[in-house]
Structures are given as structure tokens and as C-alpha cells.
Design a protein around this motif. Structure first.
Motif, PDB file in Angstrom:
ATOM      1  N   ILE A 114     -15.150  10.815 -20.218  1.00  0.00           N
ATOM      2  CA  ILE A 114     -14.558  10.417 -18.928  1.00  0.00           C
ATOM      3  C   ILE A 114     -13.786  11.600 -18.326  1.00  0.00           C
ATOM      4  N   GLY A 115     -13.003  12.279 -19.180  1.00  0.00           N
ATOM      5  CA  GLY A 115     -12.216  13.428 -18.715  1.00  0.00           C
ATOM      6  C   GLY A 115     -13.105  14.503 -18.119  1.00  0.00           C
ATOM      7  N   LEU A 116     -14.227  14.740 -18.808  1.00  0.00           N
ATOM      8  CA  LEU A 116     -15.147  15.780 -18.343  1.00  0.00           C
ATOM      9  C   LEU A 116     -15.758  15.397 -16.995  1.00  0.00           C
ATOM     10  N   ILE A 117     -16.120  14.118 -16.869  1.00  0.00           N
ATOM     11  CA  ILE A 117     -16.702  13.654 -15.594  1.00  0.00           C
ATOM     12  C   ILE A 117     -15.679  13.826 -14.469  1.00  0.00           C
ATOM     13  N   LEU A 118     -14.412  13.420 -14.729  1.00  0.00           N
ATOM     14  CA  LEU A 118     -13.375  13.544 -13.695  1.00  0.00           C
ATOM     15  C   LEU A 118     -13.167  15.008 -13.308  1.00  0.00           C
ATOM     16  N   ASP A 119     -13.162  15.873 -14.316  1.00  0.00           N
ATOM     17  CA  ASP A 119     -13.007  17.305 -14.034  1.00  0.00           C
ATOM     18  C   ASP A 119     -14.086  17.786 -13.075  1.00  0.00           C
ATOM     19  N   ASN A 120     -15.312  17.330 -13.336  1.00  0.00           N
ATOM     20  CA  ASN A 120     -16.431  17.747 -12.485  1.00  0.00           C
ATOM     21  C   ASN A 120     -16.315  17.188 -11.082  1.00  0.00           C
ATOM     22  N   LEU A 121     -15.869  15.931 -10.988  1.00  0.00           N
ATOM     23  CA  LEU A 121     -15.691  15.335  -9.659  1.00  0.00           C
ATOM     24  C   LEU A 121     -14.651  16.130  -8.889  1.00  0.00           C
ATOM     25  N   LEU A 122     -13.567  16.494  -9.581  1.00  0.00           N
ATOM     26  CA  LEU A 122     -12.504  17.221  -8.901  1.00  0.00           C
ATOM     27  C   LEU A 122     -12.985  18.573  -8.405  1.00  0.00           C
ATOM     28  N   VAL A 123     -13.887  19.191  -9.138  1.00  0.00           N
ATOM     29  CA  VAL A 123     -14.418  20.471  -8.687  1.00  0.00           C
ATOM     30  C   VAL A 123     -15.168  20.267  -7.379  1.00  0.00           C
ATOM     31  N   HIS A 124     -15.979  19.184  -7.329  1.00  0.00           N
ATOM     32  CA  HIS A 124     -16.799  19.001  -6.144  1.00  0.00           C
ATOM     33  C   HIS A 124     -16.026  18.493  -4.946  1.00  0.00           C
ATOM     34  N   ARG A 153       0.828  -1.213   0.000  1.00  0.00           N
ATOM     35  CA  ARG A 153       0.000   0.000   0.000  1.00  0.00           C
ATOM     36  C   ARG A 153       0.852   1.248   0.000  1.00  0.00           C
ATOM     37  N   GLY A 154       2.056   1.140   0.570  1.00  0.00           N
ATOM     38  CA  GLY A 154       2.971   2.276   0.552  1.00  0.00           C
ATOM     39  C   GLY A 154       3.319   2.650  -0.879  1.00  0.00           C
ATOM     40  N   LEU A 155       3.536   1.628  -1.718  1.00  0.00           N
ATOM     41  CA  LEU A 155       3.869   1.895  -3.126  1.00  0.00           C
ATOM     42  C   LEU A 155       2.666   2.489  -3.846  1.00  0.00           C
ATOM     43  N   LEU A 156       1.483   1.925  -3.552  1.00  0.00           N
ATOM     44  CA  LEU A 156       0.274   2.464  -4.197  1.00  0.00           C
ATOM     45  C   LEU A 156       0.068   3.921  -3.783  1.00  0.00           C
ATOM     46  N   ASP A 157       0.387   4.231  -2.506  1.00  0.00           N
ATOM     47  CA  ASP A 157       0.252   5.613  -2.040  1.00  0.00           C
ATOM     48  C   ASP A 157       1.140   6.561  -2.844  1.00  0.00           C
ATOM     49  N   ILE A 158       2.350   6.091  -3.204  1.00  0.00           N
ATOM     50  CA  ILE A 158       3.248   6.960  -3.970  1.00  0.00           C
ATOM     51  C   ILE A 158       2.609   7.295  -5.314  1.00  0.00           C
ATOM     52  N   ILE A 159       2.040   6.252  -5.972  1.00  0.00           N
ATOM     53  CA  ILE A 159       1.426   6.487  -7.286  1.00  0.00           C
ATOM     54  C   ILE A 159       0.241   7.433  -7.135  1.00  0.00           C
ATOM     55  N   SER A 160      -0.570   7.167  -6.110  1.00  0.00           N
ATOM     56  CA  SER A 160      -1.756   7.994  -5.917  1.00  0.00           C
ATOM     57  C   SER A 160      -1.369   9.437  -5.614  1.00  0.00           C
ATOM     58  N   LEU A 161      -0.352   9.602  -4.747  1.00  0.00           N
ATOM     59  CA  LEU A 161       0.052  10.967  -4.385  1.00  0.00           C
ATOM     60  C   LEU A 161       0.646  11.695  -5.588  1.00  0.00           C
ATOM     61  N   THR A 162       1.427  10.944  -6.415  1.00  0.00           N
ATOM     62  CA  THR A 162       2.002  11.573  -7.607  1.00  0.00           C
ATOM     63  C   THR A 162       0.891  12.153  -8.467  1.00  0.00           C
ATOM     64  N   SER A 163      -0.216  11.390  -8.608  1.00  0.00           N
ATOM     65  CA  SER A 163      -1.277  11.897  -9.469  1.00  0.00           C
ATOM     66  C   SER A 163      -2.080  13.000  -8.792  1.00  0.00           C
ATOM     67  N   THR A 164      -2.303  12.892  -7.471  1.00  0.00           N
ATOM     68  CA  THR A 164      -3.096  13.962  -6.856  1.00  0.00           C
ATOM     69  C   THR A 164      -2.305  15.259  -6.754  1.00  0.00           C
ATOM     70  N   LEU A 165      -0.967  15.132  -6.691  1.00  0.00           N
ATOM     71  CA  LEU A 165      -0.178  16.364  -6.629  1.00  0.00           C
ATOM     72  C   LEU A 165      -0.170  17.088  -7.966  1.00  0.00           C
ATOM     73  N   ALA A 166      -0.516  16.330  -9.038  1.00  0.00           N
ATOM     74  CA  ALA A 166      -0.534  16.962 -10.357  1.00  0.00           C
ATOM     75  C   ALA A 166      -1.844  17.712 -10.530  1.00  0.00           C
ATOM     76  N   TYR A 167      -2.191  18.513  -9.509  1.00  0.00           N
ATOM     77  CA  TYR A 167      -3.492  19.178  -9.536  1.00  0.00           C
ATOM     78  C   TYR A 167      -3.593  20.243 -10.613  1.00  0.00           C
ATOM     79  N   ARG A 168      -2.444  20.583 -11.184  1.00  0.00           N
ATOM     80  CA  ARG A 168      -2.494  21.588 -12.254  1.00  0.00           C
ATOM     81  C   ARG A 168      -2.909  20.971 -13.577  1.00  0.00           C
ATOM     82  N   VAL A 169      -2.808  19.622 -13.644  1.00  0.00           N
ATOM     83  CA  VAL A 169      -3.156  18.929 -14.876  1.00  0.00           C
ATOM     84  C   VAL A 169      -4.644  18.603 -14.829  1.00  0.00           C
ATOM     85  N   ARG A 170      -5.386  19.014 -15.878  1.00  0.00           N
ATOM     86  CA  ARG A 170      -6.815  18.721 -15.842  1.00  0.00           C
ATOM     87  C   ARG A 170      -7.109  17.449 -16.615  1.00  0.00           C
ATOM     88  N   PRO A 171      -7.861  16.511 -16.008  1.00  0.00           N
ATOM     89  CA  PRO A 171      -8.153  15.243 -16.673  1.00  0.00           C
ATOM     90  C   PRO A 171      -8.780  15.441 -18.055  1.00  0.00           C
TER      91      PRO A 171
END
Ligand code: UDP
Ligand code: MG
Length: 322
Positions: free
Chosen positions: A292-302, A214-232
Motif C-alpha cells: 500500500i505504501g509503495l502504491i501511495l508513493d507512486n500516486l504521489l509522484v504522479h 467539512r472544515g474539520l475534515l479539511d484540517i485533517i486532510s491539510l495536516t497530512s498533505t502538508l507532511a509532504y516530506r513524509v513518504r507513505p
């Protein structure tokens, strides 16, 4: 001595009854040496041994001990979060309860923090853990350094000191306590390290199994959540664009095959089905991905995390006239 008035020592505890008295007494000796006031916040994370009883006994003797009792075992990250919420010190010190990261190292970490850093983490340069554990930890450290660009040797060391600005804002879920330096650095806080001494576990046993996937999965997850400037929506639409290109090429290929080589059995029974299914697949990717990208964008807003956003702000100067 330093620019701090009060320190909060926060200890996550899961079945560590035997070490608690020694842990408190050694910590207390360190702080009397420093001449610094401290509170000792013990977070009992659903222990089933005598931890709670020992803590009550200690608290009757030393009133600067605070106890937070979890109803059940909620994990080290949650225990730290509860401690941070209660803490009032202008600096927080997190330390494991098992006496492996020795309290006598605290002054060195505070000295380093006083140089101006927001966080200082220990580095167990000669770690007293089994080889297998050191190996797994080494791999974890290399991956974290690469993916998250954090340049400390020992990202999962339990002994850390942090300024209030930082510890009050951390938002830890799951096992994210292992990535505190990465999260802090990504938000713009400064992180440094100091080599510390390390002791073998004297009492009790490790609460984590060796392979912490799970530690490794956390790294992958954190890498993607930190990329908050990138819009799905952007990424998914760019992938869709490539899919549309492949779709167009295979469709043209299919039409040509049917028009020109309609007499050849291999063209009819091999090439055209392959081209047909290729174009169909890429047509589906091309049409669904932007959605899918549009749905993710909306989820991220909420679900945009208030707390994470507040970590990104160093200072707020509100309008003077309201
Ligand atoms: N811990 C906790 N909740 C848990 C697991 C661990 O509060 O669910 C505490 C544990 O009591 C110790 C610290 O977290 O104070 C680190 O755990 P441990 O020493 O077992 O980890 P290791 O050093 O083996 O990586
Ligand atoms: Mg330990």
C-alpha cells in the motif's frame, strides 16, 4: 503612501444583491482616502437573485469593477481562485460581500502588510454573530492552532490582504479558503493579524450551515498533505515491521502451545485459535502494508502538485549561460 501601486479587491458573491452598491461605495471611499488605485473584482458565484443585474449596473457607473460570472454555484474557494487569477494588483484584498467585515478596516490591514508581512488577516475581536456560530468557530480555531500551528485568532475571517507573490500561488479546493493562513504559513510566507470591527449581517442570510464538519475534515486532510516530506512507503513499512514482530511472537506461541500443551482442551480450543488468528491477521498486515505504501508513493509522484511546489520557492536564479 505605501509600497503598493495597485490593489485588487476580490469579492465572492452568492446572492448578496442588496449589499453590493453600499459595499462598492464604502470601498471606493476608503481607497480615495488612501490615494491608492484599485480594481474591484466581483465574482458572482451562481447567484439566483439580482446580483448579476446589480453588478452590471454598477459596472456601467464605475469602470474599475470587473465581473466574473460562474456558470453555477461553485463555492467560495473557487470564487476566490477565479478572482486571484484575474487580479493584477500587487496586493489583493479579499472581503465578504455581506458588509460584516467592514471595508473601513482595509487601511489598518495594509499598514500591517507594509511592515513586511506576506499576508495580514482580520481578527473579529468583538464578533457580531450568534453565540452558536462563535462557539463552533472558536473550536475550529483552537483545533487549527494546535494541528497546523498557526497563531492567529480568527483563521476564517474573510477580510485578508495578501501580496501578489502569495495570492497568485494559492491553490484552493473544496472549502480550503478557511485555511489560507495555514497553507501560506506552511509554505514559508509570513502571516500576521489586525483586530477589525465587525457588523451584524444586514441583508440576506448566511450561506453556511452551523456545523461545518467539512472544515474539520479539511484540517485533517491539510495536516497530512502538508507532511509532504513524509513518504507513505516509509510509514507503512514501519507499521509492517511491527506487524511482523507481533506475527512472529504469536506464531512461536502457537507452535509452543501445540507442542507442549496438546493434551489440554483450553489450550487446544481457546489459546491456539486466538494465536492462529492473531498471527494470520498480522501476517496479512505485514505483507500488504508495504505494498500500500509503495502504491501511495507512486500516486504521489504522479499527482505531485506543480502549484504547491511553486509556493515553496522564494526566488529562482536561473543559470546565466544557456
Ligand atoms: N459565498 C460564495 N459562494 C458560496 C457561499 C458563500 O461566494 O457558495 C460568499 C458569500 O456571498 C459571502 C462570503 O462568501 O460573500 C461568506 O459567506 P457568508 O457571509 O454566508 O458566511 P458566514 O459569514 O456566515 O460564515
Ligand atoms: Mg458573513
Amino acid at each position: 503612501m505605501m509600497g503598493f501601486e495597485k490593489a485588487s479587491v476580490i469579492i465572492p458573491i452568492f446572492n448578496e444583491a442588496e449589499s453590493l452598491e453600499e459595499l462598492y461605495l464604502r470601498t471606493e471611499a476608503v481607497f480615495s482616502g488612501l490615494g491608492l488605485t484599485f480594481e474591484f473584482i466581483a465574482v458572482n458565484d451562481g447567484s439566483s437573485d439580482l446580483t448579476y443585474k446589480r453588478l452590471l449596473e454598477l459596472r456601467a457607473r464605475f469602470p474599475n469593477i470587473g465581473i466574473i460570472n460562474h456558470r453555477a454555484n461553485h463555492g467560495k474557494s473557487m470564487a476566490l481562485m477565479q478572482g486571484f487569477a484575474l487580479a493584477e494588483g500587487d496586493v489583493a484584498i479579499t472581503m465578504d460581500a455581506d458588509l460584516q467585515d467592514e471595508p473601513e478596516n482595509i487601511p489598518n490591514l495594509l499598514d500591517k502588510l507594509d511592515e513586511g508581512y506576506d499576508m495580514v488577516i482580520g481578527w473579529r475581536a468583538s464578533r457580531k454573530d450568534p453565540l452558536s456560530k462563535r462557539f463552533v468557530s472558536g473550536v475550529f480555531n483552537v483545533i487549527t492552532r494546535r494541528l497546523l500551528n498557526v497563531h492567529v485568532h480568527d483563521i476564517n475571517c474573510g477580510l485578508k490582504v495578501m501580496r501578489k507573490d502569495l495570492y497568485k500561488r494559492l491553490n484552493l479546493r473544496g472549502d480550503l479558503h478557511r485555511l489560507i493562513p495555514a497553507m501560506s504559513q506552511a509554505a514559508g510566507f509570513t502571516v500576521s493579524e489586525v483586530a477589525i470591527t465587525h457588523a451584524p449581517r444586514k441583508y440576506g442570510s448566511s450561506k453556511y450551515q452551523l456545523l461545518r464538519h467539512r472544515g474539520l475534515l479539511d484540517i485533517i486532510s491539510l495536516t497530512s498533505t502538508l507532511a509532504y516530506r513524509v513518504r507513505p512507503f516509509h510509514i507503512f513499512t514501519e507499521i509492517a515491521f511491527i506487524a511482523w514482530c507481533v506475527f512472529s511472537i504469536s506464531l512461536v506461541g502457537l507452535i509452543f502451545t501445540l507442542l507442549i500443551y496438546h493434551d489440554s482442551p483450553s489450550a487446544l480450543y481457546v489459546a491456539s485459535p486466538v494465536l492462529f488468528f492473531t498471527s494470520l491477521t498480522f501476517l496479512i498486515i505485514g505483507t500488504t502494508f508495504p505494498v500500500i505504501g509503495l502504491i501511495l508513493d507512486n500516486l504521489l509522484v504522479h499527482f505531485n502538485d506543480e502549484r504547491w511546489r511553486s509556493t515553496l520557492v522564494k526566488e529562482v536564479l536561473p543559470p546565466e549561460s544557456c
